[in-house]
Design a protein around this motif. Structure first.
Motif, short mmCIF file in Angstrom:
data_model
loop_
_atom_site.label_atom_id
_atom_site.label_comp_id
_atom_site.label_asym_id
_atom_site.label_seq_id
_atom_site.Cartn_x
_atom_site.Cartn_y
_atom_site.Cartn_z
N LYS A 75 4.24 -67.87 60.61
CA LYS A 75 3.37 -69.01 60.94
C LYS A 75 2.18 -69.10 59.99
O LYS A 75 1.78 -68.11 59.39
N ASP A 76 1.60 -70.29 59.92
CA ASP A 76 0.38 -70.53 59.12
C ASP A 76 0.56 -70.17 57.65
O ASP A 76 -0.36 -69.67 56.99
N GLY A 77 1.76 -70.40 57.14
CA GLY A 77 2.00 -70.19 55.72
C GLY A 77 2.13 -68.75 55.30
O GLY A 77 2.17 -68.45 54.10
N LYS A 78 2.21 -67.82 56.26
CA LYS A 78 2.37 -66.41 55.90
C LYS A 78 3.74 -66.18 55.29
O LYS A 78 4.75 -66.70 55.78
N LYS A 79 3.78 -65.39 54.22
CA LYS A 79 5.05 -65.09 53.57
C LYS A 79 5.81 -64.06 54.39
O LYS A 79 5.24 -63.07 54.84
N LEU A 80 7.11 -64.32 54.59
CA LEU A 80 7.93 -63.39 55.35
C LEU A 80 8.40 -62.28 54.40
O LEU A 80 9.47 -62.36 53.80
N THR A 81 7.55 -61.27 54.25
CA THR A 81 7.87 -60.15 53.36
C THR A 81 8.95 -59.27 53.99
O THR A 81 9.33 -59.45 55.15
N LEU A 82 9.45 -58.32 53.22
CA LEU A 82 10.47 -57.39 53.72
C LEU A 82 9.95 -56.64 54.95
O LEU A 82 10.69 -56.43 55.92
N LEU A 133 19.99 -62.20 68.30
CA LEU A 133 19.80 -63.23 67.28
C LEU A 133 18.62 -64.15 67.59
O LEU A 133 17.83 -64.50 66.70
N ALA A 134 18.50 -64.54 68.88
CA ALA A 134 17.39 -65.42 69.26
C ALA A 134 16.05 -64.71 69.13
O ALA A 134 15.07 -65.29 68.67
N ALA A 135 16.01 -63.43 69.54
CA ALA A 135 14.76 -62.66 69.45
C ALA A 135 14.34 -62.48 68.00
O ALA A 135 13.16 -62.60 67.65
N ASN A 136 15.30 -62.22 67.12
CA ASN A 136 14.97 -62.06 65.70
C ASN A 136 14.38 -63.35 65.13
O ASN A 136 13.37 -63.33 64.42
N ASP A 137 14.99 -64.49 65.47
CA ASP A 137 14.46 -65.78 64.99
C ASP A 137 13.08 -66.05 65.57
O ASP A 137 12.20 -66.61 64.89
N PHE A 138 12.90 -65.69 66.84
CA PHE A 138 11.60 -65.89 67.48
C PHE A 138 10.50 -65.10 66.74
O PHE A 138 9.44 -65.65 66.42
N PHE A 139 10.78 -63.83 66.46
CA PHE A 139 9.78 -63.00 65.79
C PHE A 139 9.57 -63.42 64.34
O PHE A 139 8.44 -63.41 63.83
N ARG A 140 10.65 -63.81 63.66
CA ARG A 140 10.52 -64.30 62.28
C ARG A 140 9.68 -65.57 62.24
O ARG A 140 8.85 -65.76 61.34
N HIS A 167 7.31 -66.52 64.35
CA HIS A 167 5.89 -66.26 64.60
C HIS A 167 5.24 -65.42 63.51
O HIS A 167 4.03 -65.54 63.26
N LEU A 168 6.03 -64.57 62.84
CA LEU A 168 5.48 -63.77 61.75
C LEU A 168 5.29 -64.58 60.47
O LEU A 168 4.59 -64.15 59.56
#
Length: 263
Positions: free
Chosen positions: A37-44, A25-32, A34-35
């Motif tokens: 960041k800077d206003g990037k949309k968290l796409t599928l 769970l922590a690793a998933n949140d960490f990667f989400r 950072h992915l």
């Protein structure tokens, strides 16, 4: 006996399942984090990449845990099999030899298995089946985390307000059971590869492809779905509870304190 052997490996699960779920769970949140960041949309696709990273990280704990659990379960199963065979042999010769002595069943512990694996094969012994574990846990996380996130969003009245806890629980249950059934064939292969002890007439396997081929040829395609129903029943509430406990604020707390330490 046979009843007690069905519970072998439970202590290993209870001891290591908490750090396993915490890492995932922590690793998933960490990667989400950072992915996006800077206003990037968290796409599928980005959600799937985050899940992939989480699944890869968790095998640090998952592989030894599964290895020890399977050895304990196999030890109980094979001990019960040997006891039954010995009892049958004693019955067949009882008329000639008189009363037979009872069979003494030796108990195997996780500590004994760990010591033997470390003595004979080193740390690598605890990580036997690493490839098969990755083959199961990475796809599981790729399916689970995006599905949970999108189901959980359905219960949010406002994007900036968390969904009610029961929505997170139900989302975790549905996503967990779906992912568990989806990767069950990989779990069957992993379990067979990590079994060091073999019963009478049981196959040995040289790798993932060999294992897949033998199961398909000798047991048929339905063998890959063995235990899927039980896995779904266990994993659904497990991930529902874990996700609720984690989602109430632990993720945000951890991610908030990281920049403070850097400053």
């Amino acid at each position: 006996g046979i009843f007690l052997s069905s519970f072998l490996g439970a202590a290993v699960n209870l001891t290591l399942v908490t750090p396993e779920k915490a890492i995932k769970l922590a690793a998933n949140d960490f990667f989400r984090h950072h992915l996006s960041k800077d206003g990037k949309k968290l796409t599928l696709l980005r959600e799937m990449l985050a899940g992939c990273g989480a699944g890869t990280c968790q095998v640090i704990v998952t592989t030894p845990m599964e290895m020890l659990k399977i050895q304990l379960q196999d030890a109980g199963r094979i001990a019960a099999q040997k006891k039954l065979m010995a009892a049958q042999a004693q019955l067949s010769s009882s008329s000639a030899a008189g009363a037979a002595e009872p069979v003494v069943e030796a108990r195997t512990t996780a500590t004994q298995i760990t010591r033997e694996l470390l003595r004979s094969k080193g740390i690598a012994g605890l990580y036997k089946g690493l490839g098969a574990t990755l083959l199961r846990d990475v796809p599981f996380s790729i399916v689970y985390f995006p599905l949970f996130a999108n189901l959980n969003k359905l219960g949010q009245k406002d994007p900036n307000v968390k969904a009610p806890f029961y929505v997170s629980f139900l989302s975790g249950c549905v996503a967990g059971s779906t992912a568990a059934v989806a990767v069950n064939p990989c779990d069957v292969i992993k379990t067979r590869l990590q079994s060091l002890q073999r019963g009478v007439n049981e196959d040995t396997y040289s790798g993932i492809l060999d294992c897949t081929k033998k199961i398909w040829q000798k047991e048929g395609p339905m063998a890959f779905l063995k235990g899927a129903y039980c896995r779904a029943l266990v994993i659904a509430p497990l991930f529902g509870i874990a996700q609720v406990v984690y989602f109430i604020g632990i993720a945000e707390f951890l991610l908030d304190i990281l920049p403070k330490h850097r400053a």
